[in-house]
Design an enzyme around this catalytic site. Structure first.
Site, PDB file in Angstrom:
ATOM      1  CG  ASN A   1      -2.207   0.728   1.151  1.00 54.88           C
ATOM      2  OD1 ASN A   1      -2.281   1.654   0.247  1.00 54.88           O
ATOM      3  ND2 ASN A   1      -3.588   0.623   1.657  1.00 54.88           N
TER       4      ASN A   1
ATOM      5  CG  ASP B   1      -4.405   3.179   3.753  1.00 51.42           C
ATOM      6  OD1 ASP B   1      -3.754   3.711   2.796  1.00 51.42           O
ATOM      7  OD2 ASP B   1      -5.378   3.134   3.859  1.00 51.42           O
TER       8      ASP B   1
END
Length: 196
Positions: free
Chosen positions: A73, A119
Site C-alpha cells: 500500500n 496505509d
C-alpha cells in the site's frame, strides 16, 4: 498544468495490466516506485496471476521490485534516497529496501511489525516516517531506525493518508474517518516534511 496535458508513465508490466496502482514515491532524478494491490481492480481479469507487487519505473522501463508482499500500500523514500519503505497492508508489516545509486533495490528487511493495516505514508526532513493506520485511526511516527516516536490521533478509524503542506511544510494533513463520514484534518509540527 495549465493545459492539463498528461502522459502515461507505466501502462503494464511485461504486457500484463496492473491490478490497481495505489501509491507512488518519486526520486529527485525521476525514478518512480509504486504499489499495486488489488483492492480496486473490480471485475477486471487478474492479469498478475494473484500477485500484488511493487514496481519501479526508470527511463520509461517498468521493472519489478517485489511480488511477495500481500497488498502493498503506502510507499515512501528516505530523504537521502537510500531507503524505500513499503507497507504490506495484509501482513501488518512495513518493509525497508536498500536503494542503489541507479535506483535499483537491494535487500529487503522488516522495518516495523505494524498493528492496524499500514496505509498512506510521508517522511519529514529528519527521515522520520509517518504511517497512517487503516484500523486504529492513528498516524504512527517512527525514527529512521524503526523506533516508534509517538502517535497522532485524527478521526476515529479509517486513517488512510498523510502529507505535509503549508507555506513552511510544517502542517501535516491527514485523511481519516469511517466510510461516508471521513474528513481532512491538520496538525502543526515542529519539523517540516521532506519536499519531494
Amino acid at each position: 498544468m495549465s493545459d492539463r496535458s498528461r502522459s502515461t508513465v507505466a501502462a503494464n508490466y511485461q504486457g500484463r495490466a496492473f491490478n490497481s496502482p495505489n501509491d507512488v514515491a518519486v526520486r529527485s532524478d525521476g525514478v518512480a516506485y509504486f504499489t499495486d494491490p488489488n483492492f480496486q481492480r473490480g471485475n477486471r481479469s487478474d492479469q498478475m496471476n494473484g500477485r500484488t507487487s511493487v514496481f519501479r519505473v526508470s527511463g520509461g522501463q517498468v521493472s519489478l521490485v517485489d511480488d511477495r508482499l500481500r497488498q502493498p500500500n503506502g510507499i515512501a523514500l528516505s530523504p537521502d534516497g537510500t531507503a524505500l519503505y513499503v507497507g504490506a497492508y495484509s501482513e501488518n508489516k512495513i518493509y525497508k529496501y536498500a536503494v542503489q545509486p541507479d535506483g535499483s533495490t537491494g535487500a529487503r528487511s522488516v522495518f516495523v511489525n505494524y498493528v492496524g493495516g499500514p496505509d498512506g505514508v510521508t517522511i519529514d526532513c529528519a527521515g522520520n516516517v509517518y504511517w497512517a493506520s487503516g484500523s486504529d485511526g492513528l498516524v504512527h511516527v517512527y525514527s529512521p531506525a524503526g523506533t516508534q516516536l509517538g502517535t497522532i490521533r485524527s478521526g476515529t478509524s479509517g486513517t488512510t493518508n498523510v502529507a505535509f503542506g503549508g507555506p513552511d511544510r510544517q502542517t501535516l494533513y491527514i485523511t481519516s474517518g469511517p466510510r461516508n463520514d471521513s474528513g481532512l484534518y491538520s496538525v502543526r509540527l515542529n519539523i517540516p516534511g521532506y519536499p519531494y
